[in-house]
Write an enzyme that holds these catalytic residues in place. Structure first.
Site, PDB file in Angstrom:
ATOM      1  N   GLU A  92       0.809  -1.209   0.000  1.00  0.00           N
ATOM      2  CA  GLU A  92       0.000   0.000   0.000  1.00  0.00           C
ATOM      3  C   GLU A  92       0.849   1.268   0.000  1.00  0.00           C
ATOM      4  O   GLU A  92       0.526   2.229  -0.685  1.00  0.00           O
ATOM      5  CB  GLU A  92      -0.933   0.010   1.218  1.00  0.00           C
ATOM      6  CG  GLU A  92      -2.007   1.067   1.085  1.00  0.00           C
ATOM      7  CD  GLU A  92      -2.861   1.198   2.331  1.00  0.00           C
ATOM      8  OE1 GLU A  92      -2.603   0.492   3.314  1.00  0.00           O
ATOM      9  OE2 GLU A  92      -3.790   2.019   2.299  1.00  0.00           O
ATOM     10  N   ASP A  93       1.932   1.283   0.753  1.00  0.00           N
ATOM     11  CA  ASP A  93       2.652   2.536   0.998  1.00  0.00           C
ATOM     12  C   ASP A  93       4.004   2.658   0.306  1.00  0.00           C
ATOM     13  O   ASP A  93       4.675   3.669   0.451  1.00  0.00           O
ATOM     14  CB  ASP A  93       2.893   2.712   2.518  1.00  0.00           C
ATOM     15  CG  ASP A  93       1.581   2.871   3.266  1.00  0.00           C
ATOM     16  OD1 ASP A  93       0.584   3.233   2.621  1.00  0.00           O
ATOM     17  OD2 ASP A  93       1.570   2.629   4.486  1.00  0.00           O
TER      18      ASP A  93
END
Ligand code: MN
Length: 511
Positions: free
Chosen positions: A75-76
């Site tokens: 996600e990051d």
């Protein structure tokens, strides 16, 4: 938590090659998160490492721990799911993907979360959608626990939101999974952020009370210990203190009067065998006067989340009211760790069976709701509309246990009707239902079942499901089976039927 601390922590529990994998996961995640910082100012990597450490504390299998280390990379950071799969295998990638989907979908609906029931409903959908592997939820719980414990660095509004969501969604989830200790940790933290003044007041109130009663309880405890050893029952007696949040909830029920709460402190007797539990109960009842209406046998009839113990409340000669919980070491382990215990690093075989069958293997019977959750997830993914009410019944409602006349145990949501039971036993029994007997008495189709009921389905070969039955089922499972039967028998002429015909024709023409 840094790399070396985490590796040290893992060393006693995992094999050499697993530790190497862990080291490589830490290196990959550290590189991926390089330059990112948490709101606290710490390097970002401290967060996934803390999550992994918690998963080790819970005794989780190595795949879950690796996924914990990597849980925020997709996600990051630039890291892709494909990379994770090629480095650490399919299972780890599957888990990371599940965790990513939960957080992604959550941030996508941030604006909707003003209104609480909405949050709960959206989240329930999400949790189901990724609930194919229940370890995803366990990792998410570890993630949430760490985020809660570092919440002081967040702006106040966000703090409130996360805390509320933890109380409404994550704590009940932990409870469902039988993870009593995690549920309590989540509740205490969340409550301390939501109502800081009340939390402080109750903590002090508790302190004052406990000071007085600890000494008195000590006498009772010694008395019980002495009697247990005289009767050759091996075990231990410990005090357990009520959590601040459960005190808060109980106080709301008794109009705020702490004198009406008997179990601020309870004594816990942990022994080796189930037989010893009942013997210990006998000893307590011969030493002190039991309050009959407060005796509970959760060993013979476990709570729906699998919790087992005997509970009793007694009156001592000095007029002290004391609550006891009696359990074996094994039951104690389950009460604290719940489902997480099934994925223990010692139980690699069980974990393997679970991942191979994704759910039906390795799960204790009382956790049938997980299988039901997977069933719903399947249908949500295939685009079917499921109403919010329906989801709440299936996922967040209380659960009851009922028995077949043979003594087989079945787990249903509260409010379930006899047809729900019939369809749960077998869809053929469902469709041949003619009438019901509950605890030996005739029972109407529209009358809800109660916990502990013994339900007998009276079947007739010629009985046929009727359209009107759609109002006489509560569970998604029964509704589904019933629909299928009605369709087969032509009793349900719907657009779905027409759509099916069209789909079949298209399929045929494709061939
Ligand atoms: Mn995270």
């Amino acid at each position: 938590m840094d790399k070396n601390q985490l590796l040290e922590k893992a060393r006693p529990y995992y094999e050499e090659n697993q530790l190497l994998e862990l080291e490589s996961a830490i290196n990959e995640a550290t590189m991926a998160h390089a330059g990112q910082v948490r709101k606290s100012g710490e390097a970002y990597i401290s967060h996934p490492l803390a999550v992994a450490a918690t998963l080790i504390d819970w005794g989780m299998d190595i795949d879950s721990v690796l996924a914990g280390v990597l849980h925020d990379t997709v996600e990051d950071t630039e890291m892709s799911l494909g990379t994770i799969e090629s480095l650490f295998g399919k299972d780890v990638a599957f888990l990371v993907d599940g965790v990513t989907k939960v957080s992604k979908a959550r941030s996508g609906m941030q604006d909707l979360t003003e209104y609480l029931p909405q949050t709960k409903d959206n989240l329930s959908k999400l949790l189901i959608a990724v609930g194919q592997d229940v370890r995803v939820i366990i990792i998410k719980l570890a993630d949430r626990l760490h985020n809660l414990s570092t919440l002081q660095h967040m702006p106040i509004e966000k703090r409130q939101k996360i805390a509320r969501e933890s109380l409404e969604v994550f704590a009940p989830m932990a409870d469902r999974l039988g993870m009593g200790r995690v549920r309590m940790q989540l509740e205490e933290l969340a409550f301390s952020y939501l109502q800081p003044d009340e939390f402080r007041r109750l903590t002090n109130l508790m302190k004052n009370r406990l000071g007085k009663s600890t000494r008195k309880l000590g006498v009772v405890r010694q008395e019980v210990e002495r009697e247990l050893s005289r009767q050759n029952i091996k075990g231990e007696v410990n005090g357990r203190v009520k959590s601040i949040y459960s005190l808060h909830r109980k106080l709301l029920k008794v109009n705020g009067n702490i004198d009406d709460i008997y179990d601020l402190m309870a004594l816990r007797v942990v022994v080796e065998t189930k037989e010893d539990c009942y013997r210990a109960l006998g000893i307590l009842h011969s030493l002190y006067q039991p309050m009959i209406e407060r005796i509970k046998d959760y060993i013979a009839v476990p709570k729906p989340n699998g919790y087992q113990s005997l509970h009793t409340t007694v009156l001592t000669p000095s007029k002290q009211i004391v609550e006891f919980q009696i359990r074996t070491y094994e039951m104690h382990e389950y009460a604290e760790r719940g489902l997480a215990a099934s994925f223990h690093y010692h139980e690699q075989k069980a974990t393997k069976a679970y991942t191979e069958r994704r759910g039906n293997g390795g799960l204790p019977a009382e956790l049938q709701w997980i299988t039901q959750m997977q069933e719903i997830a399947q249908r949500l993914r295939s685009g079917e509309e499921i109403s919010q009410d329906q989801l709440n019944v299936d996922l967040f409602g209380n659960r009851i246990f009922v028995y077949s006349p043979k003594g087989d145990i079945y787990n249903l949501p509260e409010g379930a009707l006899p047809l729900d039971f019939a369809y749960l036993v077998h869809s053929d029994i469902g469709k041949r239902s003619y009438g019901f007997k509950v605890n030996g008495n005739i029972h109407a189709f529209n009358k809800p079942l109660q916990n502990g009921d013994v339900v007998e389905v009276v079947t007739r070969k010629m009985a046929m499901p009727k359209q009107a039955w759609l109002d006489l089922v509560k569970t998604t499972h029964a509704r589904n089976k019933l629909r299928a039967h009605l369709r087969q028998t032509g009793a349900l002429e719907t657009i779905t039927g027409a759509a099916n015909i069209i789909r079949q024709k298209t399929l045929r023409s494709k061939k």
